[in-house]
Design a protein around this motif. Sequence first.
Motif, short mmCIF file in Angstrom:
data_model
loop_
_atom_site.label_atom_id
_atom_site.label_comp_id
_atom_site.label_asym_id
_atom_site.label_seq_id
_atom_site.Cartn_x
_atom_site.Cartn_y
_atom_site.Cartn_z
N LEU A 259 89.77 33.64 -65.95
CA LEU A 259 88.66 34.46 -66.43
C LEU A 259 88.09 33.84 -67.71
O LEU A 259 88.81 33.59 -68.67
CB LEU A 259 89.13 35.90 -66.70
CG LEU A 259 89.57 36.69 -65.47
CD1 LEU A 259 90.17 38.03 -65.88
CD2 LEU A 259 88.40 36.90 -64.52
N SER A 374 75.39 42.27 -63.22
CA SER A 374 76.74 41.75 -62.96
C SER A 374 77.30 41.08 -64.20
O SER A 374 78.50 41.20 -64.50
CB SER A 374 76.70 40.76 -61.79
OG SER A 374 76.25 41.39 -60.61
N ASP A 377 78.37 43.84 -66.61
CA ASP A 377 79.63 44.45 -66.17
C ASP A 377 80.81 43.50 -66.42
O ASP A 377 81.88 43.94 -66.87
CB ASP A 377 79.54 44.78 -64.68
CG ASP A 377 78.56 45.90 -64.39
OD1 ASP A 377 78.20 46.63 -65.34
OD2 ASP A 377 78.12 46.02 -63.22
N TYR A 378 80.60 42.23 -66.14
CA TYR A 378 81.70 41.27 -66.33
C TYR A 378 82.07 41.13 -67.80
O TYR A 378 83.26 41.12 -68.15
CB TYR A 378 81.28 39.91 -65.76
CG TYR A 378 82.32 38.84 -65.94
CD1 TYR A 378 83.57 38.94 -65.34
CD2 TYR A 378 82.06 37.72 -66.73
CE1 TYR A 378 84.54 37.95 -65.50
CE2 TYR A 378 83.02 36.73 -66.90
CZ TYR A 378 84.25 36.85 -66.29
OH TYR A 378 85.20 35.87 -66.46
N ASN A 381 83.92 44.29 -68.82
CA ASN A 381 85.26 44.32 -68.24
C ASN A 381 86.18 43.27 -68.88
O ASN A 381 87.38 43.51 -69.05
CB ASN A 381 85.19 44.11 -66.73
CG ASN A 381 84.61 45.30 -66.00
OD1 ASN A 381 84.82 46.44 -66.40
ND2 ASN A 381 83.87 45.05 -64.93
N ALA A 437 87.94 43.26 -64.07
CA ALA A 437 87.43 41.96 -64.52
C ALA A 437 87.38 40.97 -63.36
O ALA A 437 86.41 40.23 -63.19
CB ALA A 437 88.29 41.42 -65.66
N SER A 440 84.58 42.10 -60.88
CA SER A 440 83.24 41.89 -61.43
C SER A 440 82.90 40.41 -61.51
O SER A 440 81.73 40.03 -61.40
CB SER A 440 83.13 42.53 -62.82
OG SER A 440 84.06 41.98 -63.72
N LYS A 441 83.93 39.55 -61.67
CA LYS A 441 83.68 38.10 -61.63
C LYS A 441 83.21 37.68 -60.24
O LYS A 441 82.31 36.84 -60.10
CB LYS A 441 84.96 37.37 -62.00
CG LYS A 441 84.86 35.84 -61.94
CD LYS A 441 83.87 35.31 -62.94
CE LYS A 441 84.04 33.81 -63.14
NZ LYS A 441 83.98 33.01 -61.93
N LEU A 444 79.61 38.74 -59.91
CA LEU A 444 78.72 37.88 -60.68
C LEU A 444 78.51 36.55 -59.96
O LEU A 444 77.37 36.05 -59.89
CB LEU A 444 79.32 37.64 -62.08
CG LEU A 444 78.51 36.71 -62.99
CD1 LEU A 444 77.10 37.23 -63.21
CD2 LEU A 444 79.22 36.54 -64.33
#
Length: 455
Positions: A259, A374, A377-378, A381, A437, A440-441, A444
């Motif tokens: 991440l 996105s 959000d990422y 998160n 996380a 959401s990745k 994205l």
Amino acid sequence: MTNWNQMIHKRILGLVLLFYAIPTHAQNTTLPPAIHSFSLQDCISYAQEHQYALLNARMEQQKSREVVGEQRGKLLPHVDITGSFVDNLKLATSLIPDLTGDPNNKIPVQFGNKFTSSVFGQLNQTLFNSDYFLGLKASKVYQELSTKDLRRNEIDTKIAVTQAYYNVLVAEETINILTTNKLQLEKTLNDTKARYDVGVAERIDVDRIQVSYNTIETQVMNAQRLLDYSYYVLKFQMSMPETDSLELTEKVDDFANTLEIVDTVSYHYTDRVEYSIQETQIALNQLDLKSKKLGFLPSLNAYVNYGYNYFGSHFNELYKEGFGASAIGVNLTFPIFTGTERIHTINQARLTVAQSQNDLAQLTQQIQLEVRQSFTDYRNNMQSYMMQKRNMELNQGIYERVELKFEQGVATSLDVISAESELKVSQGDYLNALLNALLSKVQLDKAMGKITSNP
């Protein structure tokens, strides 16, 4: 105490939604159970070969090739054989002048035979037809569209498998954390019982820790059931038989370490397969408009035929002698006037093209909005994940120190229960933040068109 239960309930709801997020497909139970040890890439590769929605998409691609062949076949010669048999139950009567007497008199006569039959073969060849040639071009564009739709299905399958895979890993990590907590609490419970037996601790201390231990035992069993269901969802997304055994070779930490902050400046919305599909749809609509505009052109067909005619007053005499006949010619059809139908048809097709172009412009803005949403959000998160990770580490240290003080008689059982409760809350928050996380990745990457159909 309730945080773990709430987290498990949310996870079950999320898995149910994920379970029904893709088209339903039946499980193949005819093969003997197999044992699989898969990484994420292995799961994706398996799904690319076995997922029923993808199998249907590939069949659709094959159908598009047949459509191209169908259009080409319209330009090749067509041969027909026709036959007829007629029994004139009552021959038609005609009146002719009496040439041997009074011309004003009419004599009734009948022409023809009671039985007639014919057999003819005819070859037809299209020389020019705008619909046929445009249809061939449109079928090739349709084949391109089916190929892109297959890519979209492959991408959707990859995303669904990845999300289900992450859910399994987080469920496994949940069990690992709960099991560790259970072992720690079990040691504390046994030590407290031993101290109670020698009169150092009170019965209330034993009961309080026993309650916490009973609760965590239930949470471990609930988490195990959630893990079993998570595996079932993953198999479903892969179209793997439920009876097969599946073991994952990776841990959630393998992905947590990947991440990172993503660059959302250099992406291209044209990388999205949906954008390419819409461009192909515009091309199809433009071909349809062109076909409507060329509707005024003539069509020209050539033909040649050959056959036999048979006549007889009695059925047994019908096929004793045949009379050959043959012809060659061309047919020209020129639509001079069709009312106002063609004008309105062309206008409808023109509007359809304009609508599809507007859809493409809207899709561009939609992709840009999806990337922004996105990315937001990422980032949120990711921030939550890093904070919850620090909080969990802090609460782990607090719990260990309180437990040590309790063993030394400095802290009370209430202090241990409180520290243990706060630790479980932070662990649950950490796992939720980690899963959010990771998911959401994926979203994205999808929004930016970075997830491709390639394995």
